[in-house]
Design a protein around this motif. Sequence first.
Motif, PDB file in Angstrom:
ATOM      1  N   GLU A   1       4.978   2.958  -0.778  1.00  0.00           N
ATOM      2  CA  GLU A   1       5.205   1.978  -1.844  1.00  0.00           C
ATOM      3  C   GLU A   1       3.929   1.190  -2.129  1.00  0.00           C
ATOM      4  N   ILE A   2       3.228   0.809  -1.075  1.00  0.00           N
ATOM      5  CA  ILE A   2       1.983   0.053  -1.241  1.00  0.00           C
ATOM      6  C   ILE A   2       0.930   0.914  -1.931  1.00  0.00           C
ATOM      7  N   TYR A   3       0.842   2.174  -1.540  1.00  0.00           N
ATOM      8  CA  TYR A   3      -0.105   3.107  -2.168  1.00  0.00           C
ATOM      9  C   TYR A   3       0.173   3.231  -3.664  1.00  0.00           C
ATOM     10  N   ASN A   4       1.433   3.415  -4.021  1.00  0.00           N
ATOM     11  CA  ASN A   4       1.796   3.544  -5.434  1.00  0.00           C
ATOM     12  C   ASN A   4       1.500   2.257  -6.197  1.00  0.00           C
ATOM     13  N   ALA A   5       1.760   1.112  -5.558  1.00  0.00           N
ATOM     14  CA  ALA A   5       1.480  -0.174  -6.199  1.00  0.00           C
ATOM     15  C   ALA A   5      -0.020  -0.361  -6.421  1.00  0.00           C
ATOM     16  N   GLN A   6      -0.821   0.065  -5.449  1.00  0.00           N
ATOM     17  CA  GLN A   6      -2.278  -0.037  -5.592  1.00  0.00           C
ATOM     18  C   GLN A   6      -2.762   0.827  -6.751  1.00  0.00           C
ATOM     19  N   ASN A   7      -2.196   2.010  -6.890  1.00  0.00           N
ATOM     20  CA  ASN A   7      -2.571   2.894  -7.998  1.00  0.00           C
ATOM     21  C   ASN A   7      -2.178   2.311  -9.351  1.00  0.00           C
ATOM     22  N   LYS A   8      -1.175   1.437  -9.356  1.00  0.00           N
ATOM     23  CA  LYS A   8      -0.744   0.789 -10.598  1.00  0.00           C
ATOM     24  C   LYS A   8      -1.541  -0.483 -10.891  1.00  0.00           C
ATOM     25  N   GLY A   9      -2.485  -0.811 -10.003  1.00  0.00           N
ATOM     26  CA  GLY A   9      -3.349  -1.954 -10.247  1.00  0.00           C
ATOM     27  C   GLY A   9      -2.853  -3.274  -9.702  1.00  0.00           C
ATOM     28  N   LEU A  10      -1.888  -3.255  -8.784  1.00  0.00           N
ATOM     29  CA  LEU A  10      -1.353  -4.505  -8.250  1.00  0.00           C
ATOM     30  C   LEU A  10      -2.280  -5.150  -7.219  1.00  0.00           C
ATOM     31  N   GLY A  11      -3.242  -4.402  -6.712  1.00  0.00           N
ATOM     32  CA  GLY A  11      -4.267  -4.993  -5.855  1.00  0.00           C
ATOM     33  C   GLY A  11      -3.834  -5.348  -4.453  1.00  0.00           C
ATOM     34  N   TYR A  12      -2.782  -4.724  -3.955  1.00  0.00           N
ATOM     35  CA  TYR A  12      -2.342  -5.018  -2.588  1.00  0.00           C
ATOM     36  C   TYR A  12      -3.436  -4.687  -1.568  1.00  0.00           C
ATOM     37  N   CYS A  13      -4.187  -3.627  -1.833  1.00  0.00           N
ATOM     38  CA  CYS A  13      -5.235  -3.191  -0.903  1.00  0.00           C
ATOM     39  C   CYS A  13      -6.612  -3.514  -1.482  1.00  0.00           C
ATOM     40  N   THR A  14      -6.774  -4.747  -1.896  1.00  0.00           N
ATOM     41  CA  THR A  14      -8.035  -5.192  -2.491  1.00  0.00           C
ATOM     42  C   THR A  14      -8.439  -6.522  -1.882  1.00  0.00           C
ATOM     43  N   ASP A  15      -9.653  -6.582  -1.369  1.00  0.00           N
ATOM     44  CA  ASP A  15     -10.217  -7.819  -0.840  1.00  0.00           C
ATOM     45  C   ASP A  15     -11.311  -8.274  -1.809  1.00  0.00           C
TER      46      ASP A  15
END
Length: 244
Positions: free
Chosen positions: A195-209
């Motif tokens: 879910e986190i991977y898919n959200a990151q691909n959608k630009g939600l920035g969960y895996c962005t520092d």
Amino acid sequence: MNIITTDEFAFRIPELPARYRANCSREWGLFVTGDTKKLTCSQAEKAGLTRGNFVEMALCWVSQKTLTFEPNYINEDFTEIWGIPVAGEMKDAFNEKCSELSTFLIHRQSKDKMAGLIEVFSREAFNQWVAEGMKGDANEYAIAKAAEVYFTKIFRFEMTLTEGSYGPYFFIQTTYREPNPERAFELAALQAAKEIYNAQNKGLGYCTDPRLEENHANSMATLAMPEDVQLLPAKNNKAMKSKA
């Protein structure tokens, strides 16, 4: 703060990245958190700033960064790891039914070891693409197959002692295993990781520092400069301005 819930388990996505640091010097060989610059290993342990010599994770995101941490690392390549700890001291800080999205950097030998592992996935995907009639784009196929591996395996990052020209030091060995079918928590973590991977691909920035993104942008800008500009001492710039 965002929370992903799966059955009876919960996974926290913090507003500020839960960032750890891999201290690979021979006196340490531990993951750490917080400011440990002026501390010995034993002092850091007593202060509660160490997180053990390994972590097992449901992997969420892997990216490449060029970063500068003066004075030791100037425009150096790093691999940024994002995952949900399921075992190790990073996980032990949480209730048995929860964990949080965490991140750390690996570089040099540790980065190369993980790159070798990913290359194995890529080779297997290529063989499968050919076996299935070479339909579609090979790179897209490989990315999709790699994602399947990420979300069906538990990855282990472990400090491993080795000997170099300057003496002993640690690097991070990356391995993976099947999830334990008797641990529903691991299966839930893998689902949350996807879910986190898919959200990151959608630009939600969960895996962005944001701090690392800025560091990366500045490092890339420096690399794009002409070499003579990069090497120009700062004091010369001031002298030139004063004469203008």
